[in-house]
Structures are given as structure tokens and as C-alpha cells.
Design an enzyme around this catalytic site. Sequence first.
Site, PDB file in Angstrom:
ATOM      1  N   ASN A 193     -44.063  34.418 -30.751  1.00  0.00           N
ATOM      2  CA  ASN A 193     -43.984  33.058 -30.218  1.00  0.00           C
ATOM      3  C   ASN A 193     -44.235  33.132 -28.718  1.00  0.00           C
ATOM      4  O   ASN A 193     -43.432  33.692 -27.977  1.00  0.00           O
ATOM      5  CB  ASN A 193     -42.598  32.475 -30.519  1.00  0.00           C
ATOM      6  CG  ASN A 193     -42.505  30.998 -30.215  1.00  0.00           C
ATOM      7  OD1 ASN A 193     -43.087  30.523 -29.247  1.00  0.00           O
ATOM      8  ND2 ASN A 193     -41.760  30.274 -31.022  1.00  0.00           N
TER       9      ASN A 193
ATOM     10  N   ASP B  69     -40.793  38.063 -33.903  1.00  0.00           N
ATOM     11  CA  ASP B  69     -39.922  37.986 -35.074  1.00  0.00           C
ATOM     12  C   ASP B  69     -40.212  39.162 -36.006  1.00  0.00           C
ATOM     13  O   ASP B  69     -41.376  39.430 -36.322  1.00  0.00           O
ATOM     14  CB  ASP B  69     -40.161  36.671 -35.829  1.00  0.00           C
ATOM     15  CG  ASP B  69     -39.915  35.439 -34.964  1.00  0.00           C
ATOM     16  OD1 ASP B  69     -39.350  35.595 -33.868  1.00  0.00           O
ATOM     17  OD2 ASP B  69     -40.306  34.336 -35.378  1.00  0.00           O
TER      18      ASP B  69
ATOM     19  N   GLY C 180     -38.389  28.761 -27.810  1.00  0.00           N
ATOM     20  CA  GLY C 180     -37.499  27.645 -27.504  1.00  0.00           C
ATOM     21  C   GLY C 180     -36.564  27.942 -26.346  1.00  0.00           C
ATOM     22  O   GLY C 180     -36.163  29.086 -26.120  1.00  0.00           O
TER      23      GLY C 180
ATOM     24  N   TYR D 214     -31.818  25.275 -35.232  1.00  0.00           N
ATOM     25  CA  TYR D 214     -31.506  24.205 -34.292  1.00  0.00           C
ATOM     26  C   TYR D 214     -30.240  23.430 -34.602  1.00  0.00           C
ATOM     27  O   TYR D 214     -29.980  22.385 -34.013  1.00  0.00           O
ATOM     28  CB  TYR D 214     -32.709  23.243 -34.191  1.00  0.00           C
ATOM     29  CG  TYR D 214     -33.965  23.975 -33.770  1.00  0.00           C
ATOM     30  CD1 TYR D 214     -34.043  24.591 -32.529  1.00  0.00           C
ATOM     31  CD2 TYR D 214     -35.053  24.087 -34.632  1.00  0.00           C
ATOM     32  CE1 TYR D 214     -35.177  25.286 -32.139  1.00  0.00           C
ATOM     33  CE2 TYR D 214     -36.192  24.775 -34.257  1.00  0.00           C
ATOM     34  CZ  TYR D 214     -36.244  25.374 -33.008  1.00  0.00           C
ATOM     35  OH  TYR D 214     -37.371  26.075 -32.633  1.00  0.00           O
TER      36      TYR D 214
ATOM     37  N   ARG E  29     -41.268  35.870 -27.669  1.00  0.00           N
ATOM     38  CA  ARG E  29     -40.246  36.321 -28.614  1.00  0.00           C
ATOM     39  C   ARG E  29     -40.941  36.692 -29.910  1.00  0.00           C
ATOM     40  O   ARG E  29     -41.651  35.870 -30.492  1.00  0.00           O
ATOM     41  CB  ARG E  29     -39.230  35.210 -28.874  1.00  0.00           C
ATOM     42  CG  ARG E  29     -37.985  35.691 -29.645  1.00  0.00           C
ATOM     43  CD  ARG E  29     -37.284  34.548 -30.354  1.00  0.00           C
ATOM     44  NE  ARG E  29     -38.069  34.040 -31.470  1.00  0.00           N
ATOM     45  CZ  ARG E  29     -38.500  32.784 -31.575  1.00  0.00           C
ATOM     46  NH1 ARG E  29     -38.242  31.888 -30.645  1.00  0.00           N
ATOM     47  NH2 ARG E  29     -39.219  32.418 -32.627  1.00  0.00           N
TER      48      ARG E  29
ATOM     49  N   SER F 111     -41.392  27.596 -35.613  1.00  0.00           N
ATOM     50  CA  SER F 111     -40.034  27.166 -35.956  1.00  0.00           C
ATOM     51  C   SER F 111     -39.767  27.142 -37.452  1.00  0.00           C
ATOM     52  O   SER F 111     -38.949  26.361 -37.940  1.00  0.00           O
ATOM     53  CB  SER F 111     -39.742  25.778 -35.356  1.00  0.00           C
ATOM     54  OG  SER F 111     -39.669  25.838 -33.957  1.00  0.00           O
TER      55      SER F 111
ATOM     56  N   GLU G 280     -42.807  19.836 -33.984  1.00  0.00           N
ATOM     57  CA  GLU G 280     -41.715  20.388 -33.190  1.00  0.00           C
ATOM     58  C   GLU G 280     -41.419  19.540 -31.952  1.00  0.00           C
ATOM     59  O   GLU G 280     -40.833  20.032 -30.987  1.00  0.00           O
ATOM     60  CB  GLU G 280     -42.059  21.821 -32.772  1.00  0.00           C
ATOM     61  CG  GLU G 280     -42.218  22.768 -33.941  1.00  0.00           C
ATOM     62  CD  GLU G 280     -42.600  24.165 -33.503  1.00  0.00           C
ATOM     63  OE1 GLU G 280     -41.734  24.864 -32.951  1.00  0.00           O
ATOM     64  OE2 GLU G 280     -43.770  24.548 -33.697  1.00  0.00           O
TER      65      GLU G 280
ATOM     66  N   GLU H 237     -44.414  37.679 -36.627  1.00  0.00           N
ATOM     67  CA  GLU H 237     -45.235  36.858 -35.733  1.00  0.00           C
ATOM     68  C   GLU H 237     -44.672  36.915 -34.329  1.00  0.00           C
ATOM     69  O   GLU H 237     -43.609  37.490 -34.089  1.00  0.00           O
ATOM     70  CB  GLU H 237     -45.290  35.410 -36.215  1.00  0.00           C
ATOM     71  CG  GLU H 237     -43.941  34.735 -36.353  1.00  0.00           C
ATOM     72  CD  GLU H 237     -44.055  33.382 -37.041  1.00  0.00           C
ATOM     73  OE1 GLU H 237     -44.083  32.374 -36.315  1.00  0.00           O
ATOM     74  OE2 GLU H 237     -44.120  33.344 -38.291  1.00  0.00           O
TER      75      GLU H 237
END
Length: 305
Positions: free
Chosen positions: A268, A249, A272, A208, A247, A142, A16, A266
Site C-alpha cells: 500500500n 501485507d 491509512g 476501521y 505498508r 482496504s 475508500e 500486496e
Amino acid sequence: MAKQHVAVLMGGWSSEREVSLTSGRACAKALREEGFSVTEIDVGRDLAEQLAKIKPDVAFNALHGPYGEDGTVQGLLEILGIPYTHSGVLASALAMNKPMAKDIWRAHGLPMAEGKVVHRSAFGKSPVLPHPYVIKPLNEGSSVGVHIVFEGDNYQPQDDASWRFGDYVLVERYIPGREIQVAVMGDRVLGAIEIRAHGRFYDYEAKYTDGKATHLMPAPVDKNVYEEICAQALKAHQALGCRGVTRSDWRYDDTAGEPGRFYLLEINTQPGMTPLSLVPEIAAHCGISFGELVRWMVEDASCAR
């Protein structure tokens, strides 16, 4: 009073790297506009020497992936005594290791898809799970390395020459429905957003590349479901001992109608911060500018958490 000196850590050598560089540059620019003195560091294995040389007051960790958000660099910053943004050593390590995080969440009663860890060679034998199922690396972000295997697909990771994520994988039951992501800022839930990918799923390219997904903020789900998924996101954040911004998911299965069932996938710990990233978008919906968001992260930075 002298400006607070912030070292923005970005780049590194994970898969990443490019996303991290984009996040880091955006955060560095915003921090300068907020009045901080900023040094950008493209992280290499000489990070300790670089930090000792510039002597920052705070490290803004904009790294993504292994070494950047798995507790490794957090441990280094603890040793150097430099306060840093986002979660500490333990929470970062737990969140990055998906099976370990799931064990903790399961003990807290959080809803998750059935799954198990298997060796890559298991796919050449009896079915690992009924179709459809999802294959994930144990510790990547990601959506790197993620594959959804539907009925009739013959993808097997042991035959994938590009697979570089270790011999063991996480296999989970595929949850149909909608993609929901929730941002938490300290002890406050900012909100939930729905992502509708234009391709097969919300993969690396969709995350992205502009125009590859539609963002719906706030997520257009049943009001009670919205409130519950936000409450459960905070619970997931706290169960791992996270701090700063996270964040989480989720999948929301409403294929049988509203209200449906939601499942935690999961979390994070260093989401990002690119122009297409979700946490800044959710924060903006709450009236929090990008500059205010990164300033808060710096002010929240600490060690020994």
C-alpha cells in the site's frame, strides 16, 4: 520565513472515500500543530483548478483507492509542478495493479502465493483453484471486494450483484496462519505488526472499526523470521520504486510450527492514517509521533520520482 502551505487531498469518489476523509482530517490537524499552513481539499474533478487557485507549496496526498493512489492524481501533480507525498506515478500505478506488482516481485525472488487472473465467468465452469482460495479485485485497497472461498462455499463473483470491480479478478491460494504488516519509511523499516482479526479475516470492517481486531507490536514471531520479513518488505518497496511511507501485507504460515513461511500479498503506497491505522502505530512504537511522521512525509515530498 512564511509557513509552508500544504494542501491535504482527501475524500475523492472511490470506495475508500470515508477512510480517506478520516485520514486527511487527522493529517491536516497534525500538520497545523507542526506549524504548517494547511488547506483541506475534498477532491473532485476540478482538482487542477482548486490547486491553481490556492497555489500550495506541497500536496499531502491522503486519498485512497482508484484515482488517488494509482498514479492518476500523481500525474496531475507532476504536470502542475507541485511536490507531493508518497510514491510517484509509476510506483503508484504498479502497486495498485496487483498482478503487475506480483510480476515484478516474482522477478526479484520475493515469496508470494500462487495465483492467476481470470474472467468472472470462469467461476461457473471448472474450479479456478483448489479450495480454499481468495478472490480479489485487481486494483482496490482496504480489502474492498475480497472474498475467501472455503470448501463448501459457493460464492461466485459473476452472481454477485454488488460486484463493481470489473470483469477480471485475481485468484490466489489461501495461505493459513497469521496476518503480518510491515511499515517502511523511506529506506528504513519501522517494524512489523501482527493483526488478529476477531472475525473471519482482516476485512474492511475489522480495519476501521474499533474492537474488531487485536494488534500485536512487534509481531511475536521467530526473531530470524521477523528480521527477514522486514528485509523483504524493504526489497518489495524498492523493487517497485516506492518512496515515502508504504505498508506491505504478508501472511505467515506457522501452522506446522516455528519458523514458518511468509508470503507477500500486496503493498500500500498510501497507507491509512486513521486512529486505527497501522503505520502510525508502528511508528509510535519506534518513538516517532504522529506529528513527526506527517512532517517527515511533507519534507520528503517531491516530483519526478
